[in-house]
Design an enzyme around this catalytic site. Structure first.
Site, PDB file in Angstrom:
ATOM      1  CB  VAL A 194      -0.942   0.006   1.237  1.00  0.00           C
ATOM      2  CG1 VAL A 194      -1.892  -1.197   1.200  1.00  0.00           C
ATOM      3  CG2 VAL A 194      -0.163   0.012   2.554  1.00  0.00           C
ATOM      4  CG  ASP A 195       5.130   0.671  -0.265  1.00  0.00           C
ATOM      5  OD1 ASP A 195       4.896   0.741  -1.493  1.00  0.00           O
ATOM      6  OD2 ASP A 195       5.879  -0.193   0.230  1.00  0.00           O
ATOM      7  CG  HIS A 240      -3.994  -5.872   0.231  1.00  0.00           C
ATOM      8  ND1 HIS A 240      -2.963  -6.636   0.751  1.00  0.00           N
ATOM      9  CD2 HIS A 240      -4.950  -6.757  -0.150  1.00  0.00           C
ATOM     10  CE1 HIS A 240      -3.288  -7.921   0.675  1.00  0.00           C
ATOM     11  NE2 HIS A 240      -4.475  -8.016   0.132  1.00  0.00           N
ATOM     12  N   GLY A 296       8.975 -11.352  -2.482  1.00  0.00           N
ATOM     13  CA  GLY A 296       8.852 -10.673  -1.188  1.00  0.00           C
ATOM     14  C   GLY A 296       7.496 -10.771  -0.535  1.00  0.00           C
ATOM     15  CB  SER A 320       4.731 -14.434   4.141  1.00  0.00           C
ATOM     16  OG  SER A 320       3.569 -13.655   4.253  1.00  0.00           O
ATOM     17  CG  ASN A 367      10.748 -14.636   0.529  1.00  0.00           C
ATOM     18  OD1 ASN A 367      11.465 -14.544   1.529  1.00  0.00           O
ATOM     19  ND2 ASN A 367       9.486 -14.278   0.522  1.00  0.00           N
TER      20      ASN A 367
END
Ligand code: NAD
Ligand code: ZN
Length: 242
Positions: free
Chosen positions: A86-87, A112, A184, A186, A210
């Protein structure tokens, strides 16, 4: 080519991930900060947290991983970037790249939402459904809608909320590709985690980048163990020789 990114892509920029060793959820409980119930109970607390995160992200810069992906937007026809972040750092990297090496906004699918967007907590008729707001920090917390005077909320998807069906549709379409790289993340949060399955079933060559093992590691065609900000530039260098 379709790339799915998670918080790990922004780790080298200094944006904390959620579940890693220095993850945000080590110090904060998601259910007290990132749910509609938490906002209804204490909008000031939730906004203090988001205002703090917006300040942190504003002070960060996009890194080599974002820059390679911004460049690939022009290199691969029909390139799509699905992100859980969301950055806004993918967009910032694209804006800073040369115009001929840039990712179009249509190629970025934000699952998101964005921490740089807000909307009225109770939808009002005067404001758009959501709008960009880069105020850092807010002078007053909680911030309010300039039209109805009521509370606004961050334009991100909280726990317990559904994703925008149109966004899920676009991401599902994008997962039908030749090469699918998951970077990146999980790989735990659905439906994001499911796009890899869609890609595989459609016959895509699948890759994970990852530094750690994830539930996806054993299922991909190629697992590249290492940080996104070194692996992606290395891949980009190797592609230059093709
Ligand atoms: P996550 O925190 O669950 O997982 C991060 C993953 O990144 C881990 O697998 C970790 O091993 C890996 N990682 C750490 N450093 C890395 C590096 N340098 N290079 C590559 N990988 C690295 O995050 P997630 O899977 O994205 O899911 C969490 C949710 O949290 C998402 O829904 C997202 O919306 C939200 N979130 C967003 C941000 C952001 O916008 N930057 C930050 C934190 C959380
Ligand atoms: Zn309003």
């Amino acid at each position: 080519m379709t790339v799915l990114t998670g918080a790990g892509v922004s780790a080298a920029s200094g944006v904390p991930t959620f579940r890693g060793a220095d993850g945000l959820w080590k110090n904060f409980r998601p259910e007290t900060l990132a749910t509609p119930q938490a906002f209804a109970r204490d909008p000031r607390l939730v906004w203090e947290w988001y205002d703090w995160r917006r300040q942190k992200i504003a002070a960060c810069e996009s890194n080599a991983a974002h820059h390679v992906l911004a460049k690939w937007g022009a290199r691969f026809p029909n390139f799509k970037l699905i992100t859980q972040n969301v950055d806004g750092l993918h967009e910032r990297a694209a804006a800073s790249a040369k115009a001929n090496a840039s990712l179009s906004s249509a190629a970025v699918i934000r699952l998101h939402g964005s921490i740089w967007e807000v909307l009225c907590w109770r939808p009002c008729a005067m404001s758009p459904p959501r709008w960009r707001d880069e105020t850092v920090p807010y002078r007053e917390i909680p911030p309010r809608c300039m039209h109805c005077g009521d509370l606004i909320r961050p334009g991100v998807v909280w726990f317990g909320e559904g994703l925008d069906p149109d966004v899920v549709y676009r991401a599902t379409q994008a997962a039908d590709c030749d090469v699918f790289i998951t970077v990146g993340t999980s790989a735990l949060v659905y439906p994001a985690a499911g796009f890899l399955d869609i890609a595989r079933r459609g016959g895509a060559f699948t890759v994970e980048i990852n530094p750690d093992l994830t539930p996806a590691t054993a299922t991909v065609d190629l697992a590249l163990r290492g940080p996104a900000e070194t692996i992606l530039p290395e891949l980009d260098r190797q592609l230059a020789h093709l």
